[in-house]
Motif scaffolding. Structure first.
Motif, PDB file in Angstrom:
ATOM      1  N   UNK A 117      44.039 -10.371  21.167  1.00 52.64           N
ATOM      2  CA  UNK A 117      45.275  -9.829  20.606  1.00 52.64           C
ATOM      3  C   UNK A 117      45.242  -9.776  19.086  1.00 52.64           C
ATOM      4  N   UNK A 118      45.757  -8.663  18.558  1.00 53.68           N
ATOM      5  CA  UNK A 118      45.827  -8.445  17.110  1.00 53.68           C
ATOM      6  C   UNK A 118      47.179  -7.831  16.784  1.00 53.68           C
ATOM      7  N   UNK A 169      31.828 -16.528  21.260  1.00 52.17           N
ATOM      8  CA  UNK A 169      32.895 -17.413  20.777  1.00 52.17           C
ATOM      9  C   UNK A 169      34.126 -16.575  20.497  1.00 52.17           C
ATOM     10  N   UNK A 170      35.285 -17.219  20.530  1.00 53.49           N
ATOM     11  CA  UNK A 170      36.554 -16.561  20.227  1.00 53.49           C
ATOM     12  C   UNK A 170      37.354 -17.467  19.316  1.00 53.49           C
ATOM     13  N   UNK A 171      38.155 -16.859  18.450  1.00 57.72           N
ATOM     14  CA  UNK A 171      38.897 -17.665  17.499  1.00 57.72           C
ATOM     15  C   UNK A 171      40.231 -17.004  17.175  1.00 57.72           C
ATOM     16  N   UNK A 172      41.172 -17.848  16.746  1.00 56.30           N
ATOM     17  CA  UNK A 172      42.483 -17.390  16.306  1.00 56.30           C
ATOM     18  C   UNK A 172      42.636 -17.674  14.818  1.00 56.30           C
ATOM     19  N   UNK A 173      43.205 -16.733  14.101  1.00 60.15           N
ATOM     20  CA  UNK A 173      43.476 -16.923  12.673  1.00 60.15           C
ATOM     21  C   UNK A 173      44.982 -16.915  12.456  1.00 60.15           C
ATOM     22  N   UNK A 174      45.491 -17.972  11.855  1.00 64.52           N
ATOM     23  CA  UNK A 174      46.916 -18.086  11.541  1.00 64.52           C
ATOM     24  C   UNK A 174      47.087 -18.265  10.042  1.00 64.52           C
ATOM     25  N   UNK A 175      48.174 -17.734   9.481  1.00 63.42           N
ATOM     26  CA  UNK A 175      48.416 -17.990   8.059  1.00 63.42           C
ATOM     27  C   UNK A 175      48.627 -19.479   7.812  1.00 63.42           C
ATOM     28  N   UNK A 215      40.331 -13.396  11.316  1.00 63.23           N
ATOM     29  CA  UNK A 215      40.000 -13.715  12.706  1.00 63.23           C
ATOM     30  C   UNK A 215      38.535 -13.402  13.004  1.00 63.23           C
ATOM     31  N   UNK A 216      38.047 -12.284  12.496  1.00 66.87           N
ATOM     32  CA  UNK A 216      36.640 -11.920  12.684  1.00 66.87           C
ATOM     33  C   UNK A 216      35.733 -12.948  12.012  1.00 66.87           C
ATOM     34  N   UNK A 217      36.078 -13.330  10.790  1.00 63.83           N
ATOM     35  CA  UNK A 217      35.293 -14.360  10.084  1.00 63.83           C
ATOM     36  C   UNK A 217      35.286 -15.659  10.875  1.00 63.83           C
ATOM     37  N   UNK A 218      36.447 -16.077  11.369  1.00 63.05           N
ATOM     38  CA  UNK A 218      36.527 -17.324  12.128  1.00 63.05           C
ATOM     39  C   UNK A 218      35.720 -17.253  13.417  1.00 63.05           C
ATOM     40  N   UNK A 221      46.237 -13.452  14.453  1.00 62.64           N
ATOM     41  CA  UNK A 221      45.288 -12.496  15.016  1.00 62.64           C
ATOM     42  C   UNK A 221      44.161 -13.240  15.713  1.00 62.64           C
ATOM     43  N   UNK A 222      43.556 -12.571  16.696  1.00 62.35           N
ATOM     44  CA  UNK A 222      42.426 -13.147  17.430  1.00 62.35           C
ATOM     45  C   UNK A 222      41.242 -12.183  17.397  1.00 62.35           C
ATOM     46  N   UNK A 223      40.054 -12.741  17.552  1.00 64.39           N
ATOM     47  CA  UNK A 223      38.831 -11.937  17.636  1.00 64.39           C
ATOM     48  C   UNK A 223      37.797 -12.700  18.438  1.00 64.39           C
ATOM     49  N   UNK A 224      36.852 -11.976  19.010  1.00 63.90           N
ATOM     50  CA  UNK A 224      35.727 -12.609  19.715  1.00 63.90           C
ATOM     51  C   UNK A 224      34.426 -12.035  19.168  1.00 63.90           C
TER      52      UNK A 224
END
Length: 743
Positions: free
Chosen positions: A504-505, A585-591, A520-523, A449-452
């Motif tokens: 993208x989520x 900022x934008x970040x991606x969260x992966x397991x 993703x939001x935390x990152x 998942x991604x978030x900005x």
């Protein structure tokens, strides 16, 4: 407690005022200019061909714009056969208006377009369609010996593990054993909001699609694949959803119809399915289950065998994890699990809240109750004796498992220690009282998942992720995560979702949204925090000079040193002094697969239910339910409790009311409406206690959260069925349990 200590508390839904004031826009509520309306025509036969569509007399009506069918589907609608990323089963997905072949009753065969909805509906009623009918089969009972192993599964499906030990020999040699069959008919999602797609025509084959969906990126991939559009020309929006329960995971034919018409007519279009048509878009499959259990003299399980057979369509192998849970839920060295499909002339089933588990759970949990009685043990004690400390399916330890605590705390709250073992031993006049219990297990998953995140000079934070929201509380918990990470009050944070223009989520399903999008939001907020720290360190005489990010914290609108809170900067002052209007900022969260691969990741629950059965009439009333849930860290106790309450409602519905009735003569569902498809109302609901058992789990994801939407439903149906047996002494294995099965 600071004003920025949000996680674990129970703030009200941030989107609540929009919903109660009527200003939250659903897919059918976007007023776009020059709107045309479509009405779908469905097949009255279950199998055969469309011979001819008599469109001329309908097209002669003033205001009717077009009639689309397989006879005139334009060349622009080419059909992508690669649907693996659409949560589709193996096989060839249904393509609306692609062929004259009819493969299920209520299959859409035409779309009538008109200037008004009323005219489109009237014209659709006049449209004559000639059919050539063939013999159909919709009865699963006729396919008992024709089951087959699925060839290609969908995302999330895992074939049953191979047998372990020697289950047949162990069952044969055991003193105490049971063998039984458990069934339930088809069930339909029936969310309150109908499936609607509003396609806004922006010119030059550019569209914005407002769709009822649990995944905007899923719909975008579908539409670009089918119609050859670029992503830049196909924006999909779904900001609110009036219930989905899995029905919105796959793009439904309403969005195909609306997009087809918009591209052809070159104007904005809306297509809404009727309540009756909502029964043509998928369902929880009719399923037969066969369970054999046996015990050793000490009450431990000697053999566990669980096999399931359920329906699928002629064109797809729809699959679910029905039996796998049984092999991990209890300690047993001799286990055999089986799973087969049977093709019928029905539309493909689809995921419905706790898919597979909600089906398999009553099978194994009612059987465990039967086995406990055969072994002369209290059902709770029987489960303690067969408690699984390790997932034997994959031979891995659980990342965390507090099911034993769920049993204990739930039993204490319910008063289970006062329960007599003997059925029919609790009575109030003509009312027989019964107590039953059951447990449940669901996957704890995290998806990419991604978030900005963007903070402006006025101290306001905007966080974006293209996630879905079908009522679970996503807006609120993401706002909490962002606010706590950057030390802001909830009022200073805005979280937006449901737009393919956003990062993208994944789909909102599988109970993975909190773990996936939340991480993703935390990152993203942490990445923004690091930028703010660097900005602060550029200031003259910075109180945070040379500080590392893990040495600072955000509290009450300040960025400060953990070991010396007086060394701080105010975020709003920092941005204004630096002369920047915003920082983003934008970040991606992966397991973290390296961390997770050595463990089995699941949430668990234990349910205790009380029923009263009228001995003369056979009517059942559920009077009390206690649901104790271990689902990692609870982000919002209010929305989490609501999820479990909803799960109890659904479990009660599955136990006592919910079933779609098929008339096999016509291959058609006959109770396809709210009047005859029975679901609970307020008067049916018991007193419900929800308990959360705390779990610390840093393996499942950085937030330590597990899904709660599905697990809260599990165990409820079986607990009610087991309570009915305790009240009456009559074991009912065919759901739903209506009064005719008790009289």
């Amino acid at each position: 407690m600071s004003q920025t200590d949000h996680i674990g508390k129970g703030p009200n839904r941030v989107d609540g005022p929009l919903k109660v004031s009527g200003t939250a826009h659903y897919a059918g509520e976007f007023n776009v200019p020059n709107l045309a309306y479509g009405y779908v025509v469905n097949s009255p036969i279950a199998k055969g061909k469309v011979v001819q569509v008599h469109a001329d007399e309908v097209l002669a009506l003033p205001g009717v714009l077009a009639v689309y069918s397989h006879e005139n589907v334009p060349h622009l609608a080419w059909f992508d056969r690669s649907y693996k990323d659409l949560l589709a089963p193996g096989g060839s997905p249904f393509r609306p208006l692609h062929s004259p072949d009819i493969t299920f009753n209520q299959q859409p065969v035409a779309l009538v377009m008109a200037e008004t909805f009323e005219l489109a509906r009237y014209a659709a009623a006049l449209l004559r369609v000639d059919y050539e009918q063939e013999k159909h089969e919709t009865n699963l009972e006729t396919k008992r010996t024709e089951g087959y192993l699925p060839g290609g599964g969908k995302l999330g499906y895992a074939p049953p593990p191979p047998p372990r030990g020697n289950p047949e020999k162990a069952w044969k040699n055991a003193d105490q054993k049971i063998e039984a069959e458990y069934t339930h008919g088809a069930q339909h999602h029936n969310p309150m909001e109908l499936f609607t797609s509003t396609v806004e025509w922006l010119g030059k084959d550019k569209i914005t699609v407002y769709d009822k969906t649990q995944g905007v990126f899923n719909v975008q991939r579908y539409l670009t694949g089918v119609f050859g559009l670029s992503k830049d020309n196909c924006r999909v929006v779904s900001q609110f959803m009036g219930g989905g329960f899995g029905s919105g995971l796959r793009p439904q034919y309403s969005v195909f119809m609306a997009t087809l018409a918009a591209l052809e007519l070159k104007r904005s279009v809306r297509v809404t399915l009727t309540r009756q048509q909502m029964f043509s878009i998928g369902h929880r499959p009719n399923t037969l289950q066969f369970v054999k259990l046996a015990t050793n003299p000490d009450g431990s399980l000697a053999s566990l065998q669980h096999h399931a057979l359920h329906e699928t369509s002629l064109f797809e192998d729809y699959t679910e994890n029905v039996v796998n849970w049984s092999g991990m839920q209890y300690q047993c060295d001799n286990v055999k699990l089986g799973y087969q499909l049977a093709q019928l002339d029905v539309y493909s089933p689809q995921d419905m809240r706790a898919p597979g588990a909600a089906t398999g759970n009553p099978g194994i949990e009612i059987a465990m109750d039967e086995m406990a009685y055969a072994a002369g043990l209290d059902p709770l004690e029987f489960r303690f004796r067969n408690y699984a400390e390790r997932d034997q399916n994959v031979d891995k330890p659980f990342s965390s498992k507090k099911l034993r605590e769920c049993y204990r705390e739930g039993a204490a709250k319910f008063g289970w220690d006062k329960r007599p073992l003997e059925p029919r031993s609790m009575r109030e006049g003509h009312l027989l009282t019964g107590w039953g219990m059951a447990g449940g297990v669901w996957d704890a998953m995290q998806m990419p998942s991604r978030a900005s995140a963007r903070i402006t000079a006025d101290g306001r934070l905007l966080v974006l992720s293209g996630a879905g929201e079908n009522g679970a509380g996503t807006y609120t918990i993401m706002t909490q995560i962002a606010a706590e990470t950057l030390g802001l009050p909830l009022e200073a944070v805005t979280f937006e979702l449901g737009d393919t223009d956003q990062p993208q989520a994944p789909l909102q399903g599988g109970s993975w949204t909190a773990a996936s999008v939340g991480t993703a939001v935390k990152n993203a907020c942490d990445a923004l925090g690091e930028k703010l720290l660097k900005l602060a360190q550029k200031q003259k005489d910075s109180p945070l000079k040379d500080a590392d990010y893990d040495e600072v914290e955000f509290v009450n609108g300040q960025l400060r040193l953990r070991r010396d809170p007086d060394r701080a900067v105010v975020l709003r002052d920092l941005l204004q002094a630096s002369g920047v209007t915003q920082v983003e900022a934008e970040s991606t969260a992966l397991p973290n697969m390296l961390k997770q691969n050595g463990y089995s990741l699941h949430s668990h629950n234990a349910v205790f239910a009380e029923v009263q059965v009228d001995e003369d009439l056979g009517t059942v009333r559920v009077t009390r339910v206690v649901n104790a849930v271990a689902a990692g860290r609870i982000l919002n106790r209010k929305t989490a409790r609501s999820q479990v309450l909803g799960g109890v409602v659904w479990g009660l519905s599955m136990a006592l009311m919910e079933e779609t009735i098929m008339d096999h003569k016509f291959g058609r569902y006959v109770n396809h409406n709210y009047a005859e498809y029975h679901i609970p109302v307020n008067a049916d609901m018991p007193h419900i206690d929800v308990l959360f058992v705390h779990e610390d789990d840093d393996i499942v994801n950085p937030l330590g959260v597990k899904g709660i939407g599905e697990v809260g439903m599990l165990g409820v149906t079986a607990a009610i069925a087991n309570a009915i047996f305790h009240a009456t002494g009559k074991r009912v294995r065919d759901l739903p349990i209506m009064l005719d099965k008790l009289l």
